[in-house]
Design an enzyme around this catalytic site. Structure first.
Site, PDB file in Angstrom:
ATOM      1  N   ILE A  96       1.227  -0.769  -0.293  1.00  0.00           N
ATOM      2  CA  ILE A  96      -0.051  -0.161  -0.120  1.00  0.00           C
ATOM      3  C   ILE A  96       0.938   0.905   0.109  1.00  0.00           C
ATOM      4  O   ILE A  96       1.838   1.264   0.728  1.00  0.00           O
ATOM      5  CB  ILE A  96      -1.024  -0.300   1.402  1.00  0.00           C
ATOM      6  CG1 ILE A  96      -1.754  -0.900   1.238  1.00  0.00           C
ATOM      7  CG2 ILE A  96      -2.177   1.451   1.539  1.00  0.00           C
ATOM      8  CD1 ILE A  96      -2.553  -1.162   0.457  1.00  0.00           C
ATOM      9  N   LYS A  97       0.892   2.373  -1.069  1.00  0.00           N
ATOM     10  CA  LYS A  97       1.382   3.042  -1.115  1.00  0.00           C
ATOM     11  C   LYS A  97       0.721   4.384  -0.296  1.00  0.00           C
ATOM     12  O   LYS A  97      -0.913   4.617  -1.112  1.00  0.00           O
ATOM     13  CB  LYS A  97       1.919   3.689  -2.763  1.00  0.00           C
ATOM     14  CG  LYS A  97       2.548   4.394  -2.575  1.00  0.00           C
ATOM     15  CD  LYS A  97       3.005   4.267  -4.000  1.00  0.00           C
ATOM     16  CE  LYS A  97       4.135   5.748  -4.496  1.00  0.00           C
ATOM     17  NZ  LYS A  97       4.530   5.159  -6.687  1.00  0.00           N
TER      18      LYS A  97
END
Length: 217
Positions: A82-83
């Site tokens: 997850i960014k």
């Protein structure tokens, strides 16, 4: 040094993955927009091609919605990272996800102080943008040096992922400094192979070989 491909182009990713030099992929809303496809479909397909981490960036700006988007991404594949942006809400989301064992890439880092907070939030990766700092007259590589030094001082496990790479020189200098990862577009990856002396040398070797009239096969 790990090499990530910064792309949302499925054909490009599939082609370069065959080299066995690609360790992961990073994407962002701009790259997804260029693909013209649904973001969830693109991320899922990339994850089916690449065995390493695939960064999928949230588009929300508040913590609650970031978490909802993150869960949507996490349902796509096991290798999703997850960014999140380096904001207060982004760091809060990073901490919440990392506490659950989720891999998080904190992006848009432009200062050592931001990098310290990301490491304390449990980020798997910190993404400092060297090229964008160069664009405004600063030396982006100085930021890489500072982050690597700080992380080594405290044995932070967060990996330094050099982003916004403008050319091969950024890759080489980042490797010398000790960055863990570099994420690059396909064009820059291909440029890593190239050197005029290699081309000239090969041309000379083949010319000499042709004159012998021999064949190895």
């Amino acid at each position: 040094m790990k090499i990530f491909l910064d792309s949302a182009d499925i054909d490009e990713i599939r082609e370069l993955n065959k080299t066995n030099f690609i360790d992961g992929v990073t994407t962002n809303p701009s790259l997804i927009a260029k693909s013209g496809r649904n973001i969830l479909e693109v991320i899922e397909e990339i994850c089916s091609i690449i065995s390493g981490p695939v960064s999928a960036e949230v588009t929300a700006t508040d913590h609650k919605t970031m978490m909802l988007e993150a869960n949507k991404f996490l349902n796509l594949a096991k290798n999703v990272t997850i960014k999140v942006p380096l904001t207060s809400d982004g760091l809060q989301t990073c901490k919440a996800l990392s506490d659950k064992g989720v891999s998080v890439n904190v992006t848009l880092c432009f200062s050592p102080s931001q990098a310290i907070l990301a490491a304390k939030a449990g980020a798997s990766f910190i993404s400092p943008f060297v090229g964008r700092l160069d664009d405004i007259g600063q030396n982006g590589l100085d930021l890489i040096y500072d982050i690597v030094e700080i992380y080594n001082n405290y044995n932070f496990k967060t990996e330094v992922l050099v982003a916004s790479v403008r050319g091969v020189h950024h890759i080489v200098e980042s490797a010398k400094i000790g960055a863990n990862v570099v994420t690059i577009p396909a064009k820059t990856f291909k440029e890593m192979y190239n050197h005029p002396l290699t081309d000239n040398g090969l041309k000379s070797f083949l010319s000499d070989w042709k004159e012998t009239g021999q064949s190895i096969l």
